[in-house]
Write a protein that holds these residues in place. Structure first.
Motif, PDB file in Angstrom:
ATOM      1  N   GLU A  63       0.646  -0.761   0.001  1.00 45.55           N
ATOM      2  CA  GLU A  63       0.304  -0.092   0.587  1.00 45.55           C
ATOM      3  C   GLU A  63       1.102   0.826  -0.059  1.00 45.55           C
ATOM      4  OE1 GLU A  63      -2.701  -0.225   3.164  1.00 45.55           O
ATOM      5  OE2 GLU A  63      -4.091  -1.530   1.898  1.00 45.55           O
ATOM      6  N   SER A  64       2.197   0.802   0.660  1.00 45.96           N
ATOM      7  CA  SER A  64       2.765   2.483   0.614  1.00 45.96           C
ATOM      8  C   SER A  64       4.347   1.744  -0.530  1.00 45.96           C
ATOM      9  CB  SER A  64       3.260   2.663   1.879  1.00 45.96           C
ATOM     10  OG  SER A  64       4.356   1.548   2.319  1.00 45.96           O
ATOM     11  N   PHE A  65       4.902   3.366  -1.000  1.00 41.75           N
ATOM     12  CA  PHE A  65       6.193   3.506  -2.087  1.00 41.75           C
ATOM     13  C   PHE A  65       7.023   3.905  -0.806  1.00 41.75           C
ATOM     14  CE2 PHE A  65       3.733   6.686  -3.671  1.00 41.75           C
ATOM     15  CZ  PHE A  65       4.107   7.567  -4.226  1.00 41.75           C
ATOM     16  N   ALA A  66       7.932   3.962  -1.377  1.00 37.18           N
ATOM     17  CA  ALA A  66       9.238   4.849  -0.785  1.00 37.18           C
ATOM     18  C   ALA A  66      10.309   5.784  -2.151  1.00 37.18           C
ATOM     19  CB  ALA A  66      10.026   3.580  -0.021  1.00 37.18           C
ATOM     20  N   GLY A  67      10.341   6.988  -1.383  1.00 36.74           N
ATOM     21  CA  GLY A  67      11.312   7.371  -2.837  1.00 36.74           C
ATOM     22  C   GLY A  67      12.450   7.984  -2.139  1.00 36.74           C
ATOM     23  N   THR A  68      13.763   8.340  -3.818  1.00 36.85           N
ATOM     24  CA  THR A  68      14.507   9.443  -2.699  1.00 36.85           C
ATOM     25  C   THR A  68      14.457  10.907  -4.229  1.00 36.85           C
ATOM     26  OG1 THR A  68      15.275   8.087  -1.920  1.00 36.85           O
ATOM     27  CG2 THR A  68      16.889  10.355  -2.440  1.00 36.85           C
ATOM     28  N   THR A  69      14.294  11.976  -3.687  1.00 36.50           N
ATOM     29  CA  THR A  69      14.138  12.954  -4.596  1.00 36.50           C
ATOM     30  C   THR A  69      15.270  13.574  -4.717  1.00 36.50           C
ATOM     31  OG1 THR A  69      12.191  13.023  -5.206  1.00 36.50           O
ATOM     32  CG2 THR A  69      13.764  15.012  -5.968  1.00 36.50           C
ATOM     33  N   TYR A 128      11.218   9.538   1.651  1.00 35.86           N
ATOM     34  CA  TYR A 128      10.528   9.273   2.641  1.00 35.86           C
ATOM     35  C   TYR A 128       9.891   8.567   1.512  1.00 35.86           C
ATOM     36  CZ  TYR A 128       8.782  10.296  -2.988  1.00 35.86           C
ATOM     37  OH  TYR A 128       9.269  10.155  -3.892  1.00 35.86           O
ATOM     38  N   GLU A 129       8.494   8.135   2.406  1.00 40.27           N
ATOM     39  CA  GLU A 129       7.648   6.787   2.185  1.00 40.27           C
ATOM     40  C   GLU A 129       6.004   8.337   2.150  1.00 40.27           C
ATOM     41  OE1 GLU A 129       7.649   4.066   4.973  1.00 40.27           O
ATOM     42  OE2 GLU A 129       9.897   3.613   4.744  1.00 40.27           O
ATOM     43  N   ARG A 130       5.288   7.063   1.191  1.00 41.90           N
ATOM     44  CA  ARG A 130       4.330   7.246   1.184  1.00 41.90           C
ATOM     45  C   ARG A 130       3.023   6.634   0.924  1.00 41.90           C
ATOM     46  NH1 ARG A 130      -0.066   9.933  -1.985  1.00 41.90           N
ATOM     47  NH2 ARG A 130      -0.817  12.101  -2.018  1.00 41.90           N
ATOM     48  N   LEU A 131       1.373   6.789   1.020  1.00 46.06           N
ATOM     49  CA  LEU A 131       0.521   5.228   0.654  1.00 46.06           C
ATOM     50  C   LEU A 131       0.536   6.097  -0.929  1.00 46.06           C
ATOM     51  CD1 LEU A 131      -1.562   6.573   3.786  1.00 46.06           C
ATOM     52  CD2 LEU A 131      -0.198   3.865   2.820  1.00 46.06           C
ATOM     53  N   HIS A 132       0.478   4.802  -1.272  1.00 47.43           N
ATOM     54  CA  HIS A 132      -0.377   5.043  -2.768  1.00 47.43           C
ATOM     55  C   HIS A 132      -1.403   5.692  -3.212  1.00 47.43           C
ATOM     56  CE1 HIS A 132       2.892   2.795  -5.371  1.00 47.43           C
ATOM     57  NE2 HIS A 132       2.561   1.877  -4.210  1.00 47.43           N
ATOM     58  N   SER A 133      -1.917   6.025  -3.303  1.00 51.48           N
ATOM     59  CA  SER A 133      -2.794   6.713  -4.193  1.00 51.48           C
ATOM     60  C   SER A 133      -4.101   5.824  -4.925  1.00 51.48           C
ATOM     61  CB  SER A 133      -2.993   8.138  -5.027  1.00 51.48           C
ATOM     62  OG  SER A 133      -2.390   9.228  -4.491  1.00 51.48           O
ATOM     63  N   THR A 134      -5.813   5.882  -3.829  1.00 47.21           N
ATOM     64  CA  THR A 134      -6.624   5.466  -4.415  1.00 47.21           C
ATOM     65  C   THR A 134      -7.688   6.041  -5.329  1.00 47.21           C
ATOM     66  OG1 THR A 134      -7.240   5.440  -2.518  1.00 47.21           O
ATOM     67  CG2 THR A 134      -6.122   3.423  -2.611  1.00 47.21           C
ATOM     68  N   ASN A 135      -7.330   7.504  -5.693  1.00 49.25           N
ATOM     69  CA  ASN A 135      -8.069   8.149  -6.259  1.00 49.25           C
ATOM     70  C   ASN A 135      -8.345   8.544  -7.725  1.00 49.25           C
ATOM     71  OD1 ASN A 135      -6.419   9.719  -5.992  1.00 49.25           O
ATOM     72  ND2 ASN A 135      -7.435  11.876  -5.147  1.00 49.25           N
ATOM     73  N   GLU A 137      -5.546  10.010  -8.575  1.00 48.43           N
ATOM     74  CA  GLU A 137      -3.856  11.042  -8.658  1.00 48.43           C
ATOM     75  C   GLU A 137      -3.151  10.864  -8.435  1.00 48.43           C
ATOM     76  OE1 GLU A 137      -5.818  15.634  -8.943  1.00 48.43           O
ATOM     77  OE2 GLU A 137      -5.322  14.775  -7.187  1.00 48.43           O
ATOM     78  N   GLY A 138      -1.736  11.035  -8.272  1.00 48.11           N
ATOM     79  CA  GLY A 138      -0.541  10.771  -8.092  1.00 48.11           C
ATOM     80  C   GLY A 138      -0.322   9.578  -8.173  1.00 48.11           C
ATOM     81  N   LEU A 139       1.007   8.525  -7.524  1.00 46.42           N
ATOM     82  CA  LEU A 139       0.392   6.736  -8.047  1.00 46.42           C
ATOM     83  C   LEU A 139       0.298   6.671  -7.482  1.00 46.42           C
ATOM     84  CD1 LEU A 139       3.126   5.406  -9.477  1.00 46.42           C
ATOM     85  CD2 LEU A 139       3.807   5.337  -7.081  1.00 46.42           C
ATOM     86  N   HIS A 140      -1.125   5.633  -8.680  1.00 47.95           N
ATOM     87  CA  HIS A 140      -2.200   5.181  -8.002  1.00 47.95           C
ATOM     88  C   HIS A 140      -1.795   3.711  -8.471  1.00 47.95           C
ATOM     89  CE1 HIS A 140      -7.015   4.409  -8.303  1.00 47.95           C
ATOM     90  NE2 HIS A 140      -6.550   3.716  -8.744  1.00 47.95           N
ATOM     91  N   ARG A 141      -2.433   3.201  -7.312  1.00 48.23           N
ATOM     92  CA  ARG A 141      -2.550   1.668  -6.615  1.00 48.23           C
ATOM     93  C   ARG A 141      -3.740   0.641  -7.114  1.00 48.23           C
ATOM     94  NH1 ARG A 141      -3.229  -1.778  -2.071  1.00 48.23           N
ATOM     95  NH2 ARG A 141      -2.027  -3.695  -1.962  1.00 48.23           N
ATOM     96  N   MET A 142      -4.160  -0.613  -7.774  1.00 47.75           N
ATOM     97  CA  MET A 142      -5.223  -0.725  -7.689  1.00 47.75           C
ATOM     98  C   MET A 142      -4.808  -2.611  -7.606  1.00 47.75           C
ATOM     99  SD  MET A 142      -6.351  -3.033 -10.146  1.00 47.75           S
ATOM    100  CE  MET A 142      -8.807  -3.486 -11.427  1.00 47.75           C
ATOM    101  N   VAL A 143      -6.040  -2.992  -6.776  1.00 46.29           N
ATOM    102  CA  VAL A 143      -5.425  -4.684  -6.757  1.00 46.29           C
ATOM    103  C   VAL A 143      -6.286  -5.520  -7.655  1.00 46.29           C
ATOM    104  CG1 VAL A 143      -5.382  -6.432  -5.816  1.00 46.29           C
ATOM    105  CG2 VAL A 143      -4.657  -4.246  -4.636  1.00 46.29           C
ATOM    106  N   ASP A 144      -6.126  -5.948  -8.754  1.00 50.91           N
ATOM    107  CA  ASP A 144      -6.607  -6.905  -9.730  1.00 50.91           C
ATOM    108  C   ASP A 144      -7.841  -7.317  -9.175  1.00 50.91           C
ATOM    109  OD1 ASP A 144      -8.408  -7.854 -11.414  1.00 50.91           O
ATOM    110  OD2 ASP A 144      -6.425  -7.636 -13.061  1.00 50.91           O
ATOM    111  N   PRO A 145      -9.334  -7.729  -8.966  1.00 48.39           N
ATOM    112  CA  PRO A 145     -10.223  -8.598  -8.309  1.00 48.39           C
ATOM    113  C   PRO A 145      -9.419  -9.885  -8.447  1.00 48.39           C
ATOM    114  CG  PRO A 145     -11.665  -7.329  -9.202  1.00 48.39           C
ATOM    115  CD  PRO A 145      -9.837  -6.742  -9.461  1.00 48.39           C
ATOM    116  N   VAL A 146      -9.584 -10.240 -10.020  1.00 51.88           N
ATOM    117  CA  VAL A 146      -9.267 -11.741 -11.139  1.00 51.88           C
ATOM    118  C   VAL A 146      -8.499 -12.368  -9.815  1.00 51.88           C
ATOM    119  CG1 VAL A 146      -9.832 -12.453 -13.083  1.00 51.88           C
ATOM    120  CG2 VAL A 146     -10.978 -10.339 -12.065  1.00 51.88           C
ATOM    121  N   ASP A 147      -6.979 -11.444 -10.150  1.00 55.81           N
ATOM    122  CA  ASP A 147      -6.227 -12.691  -9.563  1.00 55.81           C
ATOM    123  C   ASP A 147      -4.823 -12.310  -8.782  1.00 55.81           C
ATOM    124  OD1 ASP A 147      -5.117 -10.855 -11.020  1.00 55.81           O
ATOM    125  OD2 ASP A 147      -4.369 -11.291 -13.232  1.00 55.81           O
TER     126      ASP A 147
END
Length: 881
Positions: A63-69, A128-135, A137-147
Motif C-alpha cells: 500500500e505504500s512506496f518509498a522514494g528519494t528525490t 520519504y515514504e508515502r501511501l499510494h493514491s487510490t483516487n 491521482e499521484g501514483l495510483h494503486r489497484m489490486v485486480d480482483p480477478v488474479d
C-alpha cells in the motif's frame, strides 16, 4: 466586471510581480494549504531555473512506496525561503547542499530556509515514504480482483506530481528526469524514456532510465506493474501497448498500432517537426479519472472507455482513433511547447481536440470525423455556452485548486470550434504555417496565449487582437438567422442577422460561414446556391444571394464552418420538420435534426412533436454516424418523459412506440452488427414496460436475440435495466452474474445494478456510503454509486432525501477535495423537474454563496437544467393527465 476583466487581472498580476522583482522585496510567505497560487508560482519561477531531478523509487506492490528525490536547481537570490512540493509523505531525511537539516514540512510542501541555500546551484535530497493514491491521482494503486495482481500508474494533471515525489509542481518549471526503480520481478516499468538497464536486485529488479528531455512535471509519468505488453516496430518509432493481464483478451493491438502509426506520420507532416520522444508507449489503466492523458511518450487511457468483450463497432473504433490522435497532438502542443500556467490549459485541450478531428478525418478510415465533431463535441459546447455558468475560453486561474474549475465543453469543444473557424478565416496553409512557427520558436519552453496568436497573426499578416478579445475573452454563443424576401420567385433582398447571447453577454463577433439555399424537387432538397460570407455586427447584407431562386430552406452555416447557433426562419423550420428523409447530405441532415432539437430545448418545439418526427424519420436513417446522434436524442426524449413523471395513457403509449421503434430497428438490421447494436443500445435506454423487460430477461437465456451477440457487456446492461425497474428476480440475477464475471468491471456493473434498484433501504445505505468521506471503498466504486443512485424515473425515491442532500452540500463541499466534488456535485444535487424543485434549488443558489467555484457552478447548472425540463413539459401539447 467590465469586458476586459480577464486581461486587466492578468496585467495586474504581471505588474505586481514586476514590482516585486524590481524592488527585490522578499516574497510573502506561501499560504499554508495544499494548493499553489499563481502569484506564488510566478514568484518561484522568477527565482528558480535549470531544474534537474534524479528520482529513485522502491515499489513493492504494497500500500505504500518509498522514494528519494534529488533536485538540482539554480537560485537567483537568497531573499526568502524556497518551497518544494511534497504531499502527505513521511519525510525520512532532508539534505540541502550536502548538509542534513531538520525538515520544515507541513504535509503539503517543504520550506527550504535561505541560510541553507546558495545563490547559484543547489542540490536538495529528500527521502520519504508515502501511501499510494487510490483516487486516480499521484501514483495510483489497484489490486485486480480477478488474479490479485497489483498495478500502479501515475497521473499528475493538473498538479499532482507532488503526490508522488518532491517537485516544483508548476508547468513553467520544466526539468529533466533521471529515474531508477526497484520493482518486483514480474513487473514492467514505463516512463518517458526507454530503460537503459534492468538488473537483479533484492526483492526483484532494478530498472534504470536515461535522462529525459525538459518536461513540465505534469507531462512526466511513471507506470509499473505486471502488465501484458504488445510491441510493434513496423513504424518509424517503436510502439508498445500495455494492459492488465486479466483484460488482455479485450484489447485489439492491431487497431491501436494502426491508428498510432498513421497519426505519427500525419502530425510529423502537418507540424513539420519530427516526433521528439523516440518511442511511443500507450497504457490501458484501471480506475482512471478522465478519458486519457498525454504523458510524454507514455500515454495513459481509461480502461472503461476502450475495453470490449465483443468485436468493436465502427463507432467504438472511431472513438479510439480520435482519442489516440488527441493525446498524440499533445506530444507537440502541450509537451514540446507547454503553457506557463493553468489559464493556458484550454489552448492545449482545444488545439488537441481540433487536431484530433483533423487527423482522424485525413489519416484514418473515418472520413466523417467532422460530422461526429458537429454532432457531439460542438453540441456540448453550444449547450455549455448557453448555461448561466458559461465563461470565456481564457479565464484567470488564481490557484492550482482552480485549474480544473473550467474543464468542460468550453475548454475543449468551443475552443476547438473557434480554432476551426479561425482556420477558415485565415486559410488552411496560413494557419498551418503559424502553428509550425509557434512550435519551432517555443520548443521545450513555456508559452502564453499571445505567443500563439502572435504566430498566427504574423503568418497571416493581420492583427488578431480584436478577434482574440471577442472570441477568447468574452463568453456566450451568438445566433444567426437568414432574413430574406422574395418577389416573382427570386430572392429580392438577403441579409444575415446576428444576435448576442444575452444583455449580459452582448458581444457580436466576426467569422466566416457559408450561406446555402435549397429547393425542394421531387421530395428532395437540392442545393440551389452557396455563398461564403464573412459577417460581423448585427446585420450583414449578402448580395451574392440576391436573384437566386426563392428557397424552401436556408441554412446559414452550411458545412459547419462557424461556431454559432442557427435559428431557422419559419419556412425553413417547417421544411426541416417535414423533409428530413429528403436530405441527401448527412451533415446537413444532422444540422437540421439539431435545429429541431434546439427547438425542444428552447421550449419552442413541443417535445411530443419532436418525438413524432423521430418516430417517422429515425427508422429511415441510413448514415451510421448520424443514426447514433438521432437515437441519442430519442433516448434523451425518454429521459425527459421519465423526469416529468408523466403517468397517463399518452405517456404509456408514447413509451411503447419508442420501444417498438427501437426493437424494430434491432430486427430490421439483423446481420448488420454495427446498426443492430446501435438500435439495441437505444432499446435498452427506452425499455420500461413489462413486455420489454420480459423480452430483455429472455435474451439473457438466449431467447429472441435476433442474431445479437449477447456478450458480457450486454448481459450486465440488461441486468442493470431489469434491476432499475425492479423486474421479477432481478436481484438474484446480479448475484448469479457476479459468480460468472469476477472482473472489476463486473464488480462495477453489479454495484451499479444494485444501487439503481428502487428500494428505499438500498438508497439510504448507499447515500450514507457516498457521503462518508472516510469510506474505505475505492473512489472508482463511489463514483459508480453516485451515477446510479437516482435514475430519472425514481423521482419519488429521490425526493425522500432531496432536502437533506441539498442542506448537506456546503459541509461536504468544504470537507472534500475537488476530485470528489467534481463527481458528487454533478450527480447528487437533487432536481426533479417540478416547480417545487426549481424553487428549492433557487433558494439554495441564493443562500449557498460560499461553495467552491466548481460546486457553485454545478448548483447553478442543475437549477437551469431543472428550469429547462419544467419549460419543456409546459410547452408540450400532448395530454398530460
Amino acid at each position: 466586471m467590465n469586458n476586459f476583466a480577464p486581461r486587466v487581472m492578468a496585467l495586474a498580476i504581471a505588474s505586481a510581480f514586476a514590482f516585486n522583482t524590481a524592488t527585490a522585496a522578499p516574497a510573502p510567505a506561501r499560504a499554508e494549504n495544499a494548493y499553489l497560487s499563481q502569484l506564488d508560482a510566478m514568484a518561484r519561477s522568477a527565482r528558480v531555473s535549470n531544474v534537474d531531478y534524479v528520482l529513485d523509487f522502491t515499489l513493492t506492490g504494497k500500500e505504500s512506496f518509498a522514494g528519494t528525490t534529488t533536485v538540482s536547481f539554480d537560485l537567483a537570490d537568497l531573499d526568502s525561503a524556497v518551497t518544494l512540493d511534497l504531499d502527505k509523505a513521511t519525510v525520512k531525511s532532508l539534505t540541502v547542499n550536502g548538509k542534513q537539516v531538520t525538515p520544515q514540512y507541513n504535509k503539503w510542501f517543504i520550506t527550504l530556509a535561505p541560510q541553507d541555500l546558495s545563490k547559484g546551484r543547489n542540490t536538495v535530497t529528500v527521502s520519504y515514504e508515502r501511501l499510494h493514491s487510490t483516487n486516480g491521482e499521484g501514483l495510483h494503486r489497484m489490486v485486480d480482483p480477478v488474479d490479485g495482481r497489483v498495478y500502479t500508474y501515475s497521473h499528475f494533471e493538473p498538479a499532482a506530481a507532488h503526490q508522488m515525489f518532491a517537485v516544483f509542481d508548476q508547468p513553467d518549471l520544466k526539468a529533466t528526469y533521471t529515474v531508477t526503480v526497484n520493482a518486483p520481478n514480474d513487473w514492467h516499468v514505463v516512463t518517458t524514456t526507454r530503460e537503459s538497464g534492468i538488473a537483479d536486485a533484492t526483492g526483484g529488479k532494478r530498472w534504470t532510465f536515461p535522462k529525459t528531455k525538459k518536461l513540465s512535471p505534469y507531462n512526466f509519468s511513471l507506470h509499473a506493474g505486471p502488465y501484458k505488453v504488445w510491441e510493434d516496430n513496423s513504424g518509424k518509432y517503436p510502439m508498445r501497448l500495455f494492459a492488465r493481464q486479466s483484460v488482455a483478451a479485450q484489447v485489439t493491438p492491431a487497431d491501436w498500432f494502426r491508428y498510432t502509426k498513421s497519426g505519427i506520420g500525419f502530425f510529423e507532416n502537418y507540424f513539420g517537426i519530427p516526433y521528439q520522444f523516440e518511442k511511443y508507449d500507450q497504457l490501458l489503466v484501471p480506475d482512471f479519472l478522465y478519458g486519457a492523458m498525454e504523458n510524454a511518450a507514455a500515454i495513459t487511457f481509461a480502461e472503461g472507455g476502450f475495453l470490449y468483450k465483443a468485436e468493436m463497432t465502427a463507432a467504438q473504433k472511431a472513438r479510439l482513433a480520435e482519442v489516440i490522435m488527441h493525446e498524440m497532438a499533445h506530444q507537440w502542443f502541450g509537451d514540446l511547447v507547454t503553457m506557463k500556467w493553468w489559464n493556458g490549459l484550454w489552448l492545449n485541450e482545444s488545439f488537441a481536440a481540433f487536431m484530433a478531428t483533423l487527423a482522424t478525418a485525413e489519416a484514418t478510415e473515418f472520413k466523417d470525423a467532422w460530422q461526429s465533431f458537429f454532432q457531439d463535441d460542438k453540441q456540448a459546447a453550444y449547450a455549455q455556452d448557453q448555461k448561466v455558468s458559461t465563461h470565456p475560453i481564457e479565464v484567470p486561474v488564481p490557484s492550482s485548486a482552480n485549474a480544473f474549475d473550467n474543464i468542460d465543453a468550453i475548454t475543449y469543444s468551443k475552443g476547438a470550434s473557434t480554432l476551426k473557424q479561425l482556420r477558415h478565416m485565415l486559410g488552411e496553409e496560413v494557419f498551418r504555417k503559424g502553428v509550425h512557427n509557434y512550435l519551432v520558436k517555443y520548443s521545450w519552453q513555456n508559452a502564453k496565449l499571445e505567443d500563439f496568436i502572435g504566430s498566427l497573426g504574423e503568418a497571416a499578416g493581420r492583427d488578431l487582437s480584436k478577434w482574440t478579445q471577442d472570441w477568447l475573452y468574452q463568453a456566450g454563443v451568438n445566433t444567426i438567422a437568414a432574413n430574406y424576401t422574395c418577389a416573382n420567385g427570386k430572392i429580392k433582398a438577403f441579409s444575415l442577422q446576428q444576435a448576442a447571447a444575452s444583455r449580459a453577454l452582448p458581444t457580436l463577433r466576426e467569422q466566416r460561414v457559408q450561406v446555402a439555399a435549397f429547393k425542394l424537387e421531387s421530395g428532395k432538397l437540392v442545393l440551389a446556391k452557396n455563398v461564403p460570407v464573412t459577417y460581423s455586427g448585427a446585420k450583414t447584407n449578402v448580395p451574392g444571394m440576391v436573384g437566386a431562386a426563392c428557397p424552401d430552406l436556408v441554412y446559414p452555416n452550411y458545412q459547419d464552418w462557424g461556431f454559432v447557433k442557427v435559428q431557422l426562419d419559419k419556412r425553413s423550420f417547417d421544411t426541416a420538420r417535414t423533409t428530413l428523409a429528403g436530405v441527401d447530405d448527412p451533415l446537413l441532415r444532422a444540422m437540421l435534426w439539431q435545429s429541431l432539437w434546439d427547438g425542444v430545448r428552447d421550449a419552442k418545439l413541443p417535445l411530443n412533436d419532436f418525438i413524432k418526427v423521430a418516430l417517422a424519420n429515425a427508422p429511415q436513417e441510413k448514415d451510421y454516424t448520424l443514426l447514433g446522434d438521432v437515437l441519442g436524442k430519442v433516448s434523451t426524449s425518454k429521459y425527459y418523459l421519465d423526469a416529468m413523471a408523466l403517468d397517463n395513457a399518452w405517456s404509456r403509449e408514447t413509451g411503447k412506440q419508442l420501444e417498438d421503434m427501437a426493437w424494430n430497428g434491432v430486427v430490421a438490421h439483423k446481420g448488420n452488427d454495427n446498426f443492430q447494436r446501435r438500435w439495441f443500445a437505444t432499446y435498452l435506454n427506452v425499455a420500461s414496460s413489462p413486455e420489454a423487460l420480459a423480452r430483455l430477461a429472455g435474451m439473457l437465456e438466449g431467447r429472441g436475440t435476433e442474431g445479437l451477440n449477447i456478450g458480457q457487456d450486454q448481459r450486465w446492461a440488461i441486468i442493470g435495466r431489469l434491476n432499475r425497474y425492479n423486474a421479477s428476480g432481478a436481484a438474484a440475477l446480479v448475484e448469479a452474474e457476479q459468480a460468472r464475471d469476477k472482473s472489476d468491471t463486473g464488480q462495477g456493473a453489479a454495484l451499479a445494478a444494485t444501487v439503481a434498484r428502487p428500494d428505499p433501504k438500498v438508497k439510504a445505505e448507499w447515500l450514507a456510503t457516498i457521503q462518508n468521506l472516510q469510506t474505505e471503498l475505492p473512489f472508482s466504486k463511489v463514483r459508480t454509486a453516485m451515477g446510479s443512485l437516482y435514475p430519472a424515473e425514481q423521482a419519488k425515491l429521490a425526493e425522500q432525501t432531496a432536502e437533506a442532500r441539498l442542506a448537506k452540500l456546503p459541509a461536504i463541499d468544504k470537507a472534500a477535495g475537488p476530485v470528489f466534488m467534481r463527481s458528487y456535485a454533478g450527480a447528487m444535487i437533487p432536481a426533479s423537474c417540478t416547480p417545487a424543485s426549481v424553487q428549492r434549488l433557487s433558494r439554495a443558489a441564493g443562500s449557498m454563496k460560499e461553495l467552491s467555484a466548481g460546486t457553485r457552478r454545478a448548483l447553478l447548472d442543475t437549477l437551469q437544467e431543472d428550469q429547462r425540463c419544467v419549460a419543456i413539459e409546459k410547452a408540450m401539447t400532448a395530454p398530460k393527465s
